[in-house]
Design an enzyme around this catalytic site. Structure first.
Site, short mmCIF file in Angstrom:
data_model
loop_
_atom_site.label_atom_id
_atom_site.label_comp_id
_atom_site.label_asym_id
_atom_site.label_seq_id
_atom_site.Cartn_x
_atom_site.Cartn_y
_atom_site.Cartn_z
N TYR A 9 0.79 -1.30 0.11
CA TYR A 9 -0.02 0.19 -0.17
C TYR A 9 0.93 1.37 0.13
CZ TYR A 9 -3.84 -3.39 1.47
OH TYR A 9 -4.63 -4.39 1.82
N CYS A 10 0.26 2.40 -0.50
CA CYS A 10 0.98 3.56 -0.48
C CYS A 10 -0.16 4.58 -0.34
CB CYS A 10 1.73 3.97 -1.62
SG CYS A 10 1.13 3.72 -3.33
N PHE A 11 -0.10 5.71 0.25
CA PHE A 11 -0.86 6.86 0.58
C PHE A 11 -0.30 8.32 0.46
CE2 PHE A 11 -0.97 2.92 3.56
CZ PHE A 11 -2.19 2.70 3.73
#
Length: 415
Positions: A9-11
């Protein structure tokens, strides 16, 4: 059977959801459990006309000048899972599941394109343009893992962020679509997330979708619906919910806590995959303030220390946490590739393995060690908060080697 992308995941969070006029970026890198990831700094450099740059599998034309970058990368390859450059551009790569299998032919890896975007782009949009032009020219493909038994190839998605905006870029072979984001929060993971809001795209994207029989040309064009696997009904709910449910302003600590969250599935610890490295970046919209980038350089953020890095002028950093180099004898460079697997563990990784064993023992020594690790991290976060709240210019002599000083402290402490 098509390889399934690991769920990393990246945010990104923009003000006012993010606190104090800061853009906050975070990324967990889910990779094979035994893979070593390293944090490496490369200075800005000038290059000879018509020179080449050797990426993981292929060589391409070099540009006259490359920017200073700091990257977190699997130790066997040229590119990066994530990183930042001296201009405040951050990029993260995600292997994604799509209805079209990725090419096994050796070309540019998605991770190569992360590094190339950082080396050549001064803004998020410039980096986006770099990546898509190289993608169209050279294509993407090749083994994502250091594995001679089978080829694990993936299509790629990217989160490209600077102080002003972010771009979500999702790719299918040489075809691509991108969405611009300037507010709120966004999560990108191993499933396509772009729908009908597309701000830039490959000129032949829709014709290609029609030629494959995936879109009639009559319905509204929805990128995820057109290119997702038929049986893929998942989305980024784990990561998206973790970020969107934050009722208070999002800070560096908020992002670190999200990356450490195993219950939500954001922090991966499975039989095959592990979160092998993590990063958080703080990009002040006030350009008089420095961007600050935190890296673990070790697996499992719940058992790692986030160490701060700041770009400063005229300081020559030495990558003290870099893995052993095997030069031209590296099995990842010789064909046929990956005939053996060398020991790529660096000193920080070895120290961290010892610390993890102590912490997992559940004994009093492990509890004390965990507490001390968090205290070291807290001191680093507080020091960076002071820098962001101060109007005094940075002293390069004090800040330049900050990340590697933290690494040395961590190694000595664990020993």
């Amino acid at each position: 059977r098509m390889a399934v992308a690991p769920p990393s995941y990246c945010f990104v969070a923009f003000p006012p959801r993010a606190k104090d006029g800061l853009v906050v970026f975070g990324k967990n890198s889910a990779r094979p459990r035994d893979e070593v990831q390293e944090v490496v700094y490369f200075s800005a450099a000038d290059h000879e006309p018509e020179s080449k740059v050797e990426c993981t599998y292929i060589s391409i034309d070099q540009v006259p000048r490359t920017h200073a970058i700091v990257i977190s990368r699997p130790a066997w390859l040229w590119g990066a899972e994530m990183g930042a450059n001296e201009h405040g551009v951050c990029i993260a790569n995600e292997a994604i599941n799509t209805r079209e299998a990725a090419a096994e032919t050796e070309a540019l890896l998605g991770m190569d394109l992360v590094r190339l975007g950082l080396e050549r782009g001064t803004t998020a949009k410039e980096a986006l343009d770099v990546i898509v032009s190289l993608l169209e020219e050279h294509g993407q493909g090749g083994n994502y893992y250091e594995d001679a038994n089978s080829c694990h190839s993936f299509q790629s998605a990217y989160l490209i962020v600077d102080r002003e905006e972010a771009w979500v870029l999702e790719t299918i072979g040489k075809y691509w679509a991108a969405e611009k984001i300037t507010e709120g929060v966004k999560c990108v993971c191993s499933h396509l997330s772009l729908t009908t809001k597309i701000d830039a795209e490959h000129p032949e994207l829709r014709n290609y979708a029609q030629s494959q029989g995936w879109w009639t040309g009559e319905d509204e064009f929805n990128f995820s619906e057109v290119f997702s696997p038929a049986d893929d009904h998942l989305d980024c709910c784990a990561g998206k919910d973790s970020l969107e449910k934050q009722e208070e302003s999002i800070t560096v600590q908020t992002m670190i806590d999200i990356l450490r969250d195993k219950a939500s599935g954001v922090c991966i610890d499975s039989e095959s995959f592990l979160t092998t490295a993590s990063t958080v970046s703080v990009l002040p919209q006030n350009r008089s303030l420095p961007c600050i980038h935190y890296f673990t350089g070790t697996p499992d953020p719940s058992r790692s220390i986030f160490k701060p890095f700041i770009f400063v002028d005229d300081v020559k950093l030495v990558p003290k946490a870099q893995s052993p180099s095997f030069g031209d004898d590296d099995p990842a460079k010789k064909e046929p590739r990956f005939q053996e697997k060398p020991d790529r563990r660096h000193e920080l990784y070895k120290a961290h393995e010892w610390a993890r064993a102590v912490i997992e023992s559940g004994q009093e020594q492990g509890h004390k060690l965990r507490k001390t690790m968090l205290e070291l991290e807290k001191q680093g976060l507080e020091a960076m908060e002071e820098i962001l709240s101060s109007s005094d210019p940075l002293d390069p002599a004090e800040v330049g080697d900050l990340f590697y000083d933290c690494v040395d402290t961590e190694i000595k402490f664990f020993k």
